[in-house]
Write a protein that holds these residues in place. Structure first.
Motif, PDB file in Angstrom:
ATOM      1  N   LYS A 317      51.657 -64.758 -42.946  1.00  0.00           N
ATOM      2  CA  LYS A 317      52.398 -63.520 -42.716  1.00  0.00           C
ATOM      3  C   LYS A 317      51.887 -62.795 -41.471  1.00  0.00           C
ATOM      4  O   LYS A 317      52.668 -62.203 -40.718  1.00  0.00           O
ATOM      5  CB  LYS A 317      52.289 -62.603 -43.933  1.00  0.00           C
ATOM      6  N   GLU A 320      53.395 -64.370 -38.638  1.00  0.00           N
ATOM      7  CA  GLU A 320      54.797 -63.994 -38.544  1.00  0.00           C
ATOM      8  C   GLU A 320      54.960 -62.627 -37.881  1.00  0.00           C
ATOM      9  O   GLU A 320      55.883 -62.392 -37.097  1.00  0.00           O
ATOM     10  CB  GLU A 320      55.424 -63.980 -39.947  1.00  0.00           C
ATOM     11  N   VAL A 321      54.029 -61.703 -38.195  1.00  0.00           N
ATOM     12  CA  VAL A 321      54.080 -60.375 -37.585  1.00  0.00           C
ATOM     13  C   VAL A 321      53.921 -60.465 -36.069  1.00  0.00           C
ATOM     14  O   VAL A 321      54.586 -59.781 -35.302  1.00  0.00           O
ATOM     15  CB  VAL A 321      52.993 -59.462 -38.188  1.00  0.00           C
ATOM     16  N   ARG A 373      64.423 -67.628 -39.320  1.00  0.00           N
ATOM     17  CA  ARG A 373      63.876 -66.266 -39.328  1.00  0.00           C
ATOM     18  C   ARG A 373      64.798 -65.302 -40.064  1.00  0.00           C
ATOM     19  O   ARG A 373      64.334 -64.380 -40.744  1.00  0.00           O
ATOM     20  CB  ARG A 373      63.639 -65.791 -37.903  1.00  0.00           C
ATOM     21  N   ILE A 448      57.312 -57.524 -41.105  1.00  0.00           N
ATOM     22  CA  ILE A 448      57.887 -58.802 -40.654  1.00  0.00           C
ATOM     23  C   ILE A 448      59.403 -58.675 -40.511  1.00  0.00           C
ATOM     24  O   ILE A 448      60.005 -59.159 -39.543  1.00  0.00           O
ATOM     25  CB  ILE A 448      57.510 -59.926 -41.628  1.00  0.00           C
ATOM     26  N   SER A 451      60.283 -56.880 -37.351  1.00  0.00           N
ATOM     27  CA  SER A 451      60.037 -57.739 -36.191  1.00  0.00           C
ATOM     28  C   SER A 451      61.196 -58.711 -35.989  1.00  0.00           C
ATOM     29  O   SER A 451      61.654 -58.918 -34.864  1.00  0.00           O
ATOM     30  CB  SER A 451      58.725 -58.499 -36.402  1.00  0.00           C
TER      31      SER A 451
END
Length: 482
Positions: A317, A320-321, A373, A448, A451
């Motif tokens: 995670k 992912e950020v 995504r 996330i 983003s």
């Protein structure tokens, strides 16, 4: 000596006008004096010529041979005749300056005899005496007949009228000049105030600005250079205020980002340290005891595996950020299909919490993006809805076309989130409070999600009121053939 422009203007103008007035006054006096002197000289020359003609005629008529004796004998008659002819007081003297006869001795007595002394020496001379506006002339010249000096004639002529007229002219010029210079000085004073008062205001305003007061403004209706200066000053203060406001906002934003960064690393450290400490503790105890206590050994190994998985999930995670536009290429994606698939897969998780998901999507909701995504986006939002919705609640997921945007709406009943927490929920590791944080959650889901939405050129917002929480996601729509 003079620290203000106003004082310098006043003193400067006063000195200029005072000196100019004095110079003008003296010049006028000198011109009048010279003019009077020319008039007197001209009059005396005429007087001398006329009296000479009279004396010569008297000598020629009587054919006197001893001119000095005859001059003495005819002195009384000659003085009286010249007195009437020239309208002047006359005195006759011998060549040595002895008085023979005078028409009015009082006019000659007690007065300077410089002119008489010059006449004794054979010269023509006069002496002017005046007091205020009264003027009188004593005029003497030697009488010469056939080259011989026979006597002296002396005249006392009154020029009071001439000097009275000159005095009046001088007074008139004086008062006119004084009035003109006074008016000019008054105009200069008003003009100087017209210039200096705005400058004083500008000085006070600039001092206020120097002391930190940016609310000061100069009010001016003038259209000249000073008016434009006031306008430029106000514009400059507005620009400075705007720049300072921008700097303060940037400062506050940097301070906030710094605080967020500190909280982020503190939370990351805490979230990583807790499972690592637990794993290390169980690992050391298992190394010491081995499999002697089978029950403890199995419990420890299971705990180590679970915490390791949680750490692995947390690292993924975090990655992912920090992910930005890397990985798969952007392409045309049908978001309606992706949302339906995610709702189907997440329904099993919802049933574990005794909750349900209702999915409503339109057809052909195409966007330009990354399918994986976008799938992660929907999973995170539905996962949050499942975890933080009320027990046995119904979660709604909708996708529809709104103008040139594809709008996704995730709606679930639950505790109302305070308004001051809504914006910060998209920050990493942020929590609105203990009751809004599930055990094992690290607070990265919404960060996330934001983003992913930002990378797709969209927007995300969260509304929470009346025990109902709704997340709106807008992503630009694109036609399939486009």
């Amino acid at each position: 000596m003079f620290r203000t422009i106003k004082a310098k203007f006043i003193v400067g103008f006063f000195l200029i006008f005072a000196l100019s007035f004095l110079v003008l006054n003296q010049t006028v006096k000198e011109i009048i004096r010279t003019s009077n002197q020319k008039i007197v000289t001209s009059d005396l020359v005429g007087l001398k010529n006329n009296s000479n003609v009279y004396v010569r005629q008297a000598f020629l008529i009587n054919h006197f041979t001893n001119n000095k004796i005859y001059f003495g004998q005819m002195a009384e008659e000659m003085v009286n005749d010249l007195n009437h002819a020239t309208d002047s007081s006359v005195s006759a003297y011998t060549v040595d300056g002895v008085l023979l006869f005078s028409s009015d001795k009082s006019l000659f007595a007690g007065r300077t005899d410089d002119d008489l002394k010059q006449a004794i020496k054979g010269k023509t001379a006069y002496n002017v005496t005046y007091d205020r506006n009264k003027g009188a002339v004593l005029f003497s010249y030697p009488v010469i007949i056939d080259g011989t000096k026979v006597g002296i004639l002396r005249f006392a002529k009154d020029f009071t009228l001439l000097y009275e007229q000159s005095g009046r002219i001088q007074d008139i010029i004086f008062y006119i000049a004084f009035a003109i210079f006074a008016a000019a000085f008054l105009f200069s004073y008003i003009l100087s105030r017209h210039i200096t008062i705005p400058l004083v205001k500008l000085t006070k305003a600039s001092t206020e600005v120097k002391n930190g007061n940016l609310n000061v403004r100069i009010q001016s209706r003038r259209k000249d250079e000073i008016g434009r200066l006031a306008v430029n000053f106000n514009d400059m203060i507005d620009r400075i205020s705007s720049q300072i406001s921008t700097i303060e906002r940037d400062r506050d934003r940097l301070r906030e980002l710094n605080d967020q960064e500190k909280r982020f690393f503190d939370n990351v450290t805490h979230e990583l340290k807790t499972p690592l400490t637990s794993i290390l503790g169980y690992a050391e105890m298992i190394r010491e005891k081995g499999e002697a206590d089978r029950q403890f050994f199995d419990k420890g190994m299971n705990h180590i595996v679970e915490e390791s998985r949680r750490l692995h999930s947390m690292v993924l995670k975090l990655l992912e950020v920090s992910h930005r536009n890397s990985g798969d290429e952007f392409e045309i994606v049908d978001t309606g299909t992706i949302l339906r698939d995610v709702c189907d897969s997440m329904s099993f998780r919802a049933k574990r919490y005794k909750k349900s998901i209702v999915c409503e999507t339109k057809e052909n909701l195409f966007v330009y993006g990354q399918a994986d995504r976008l799938r992660q986006l929907f999973i995170n939002l539905l996962d949050n809805a499942i975890k933080y919705s009320s027990p046995q609640s119904k979660i709604s997921a909708k996708a529809e076309l709104d103008s040139e945007l594809v709008r996704f709406i995730f709606d679930n009943p639950g505790e109302t989130i305070p308004p001051d927490h809504l914006e910060n929920l998209f920050q990493p590791f942020y929590s609105a409070g203990p009751k809004f944080k599930e055990e094992g959650s690290v607070g990265l889901g919404l960060s996330i999600a934001k983003s992913i939405v930002d990378d797709h050129g969209g927007s995300i917002r969260l509304v929470s009121q009346n025990r109902q929480t709704i997340v709106y996601v807008d992503i630009p729509y694109i036609r399939e053939e486009g």
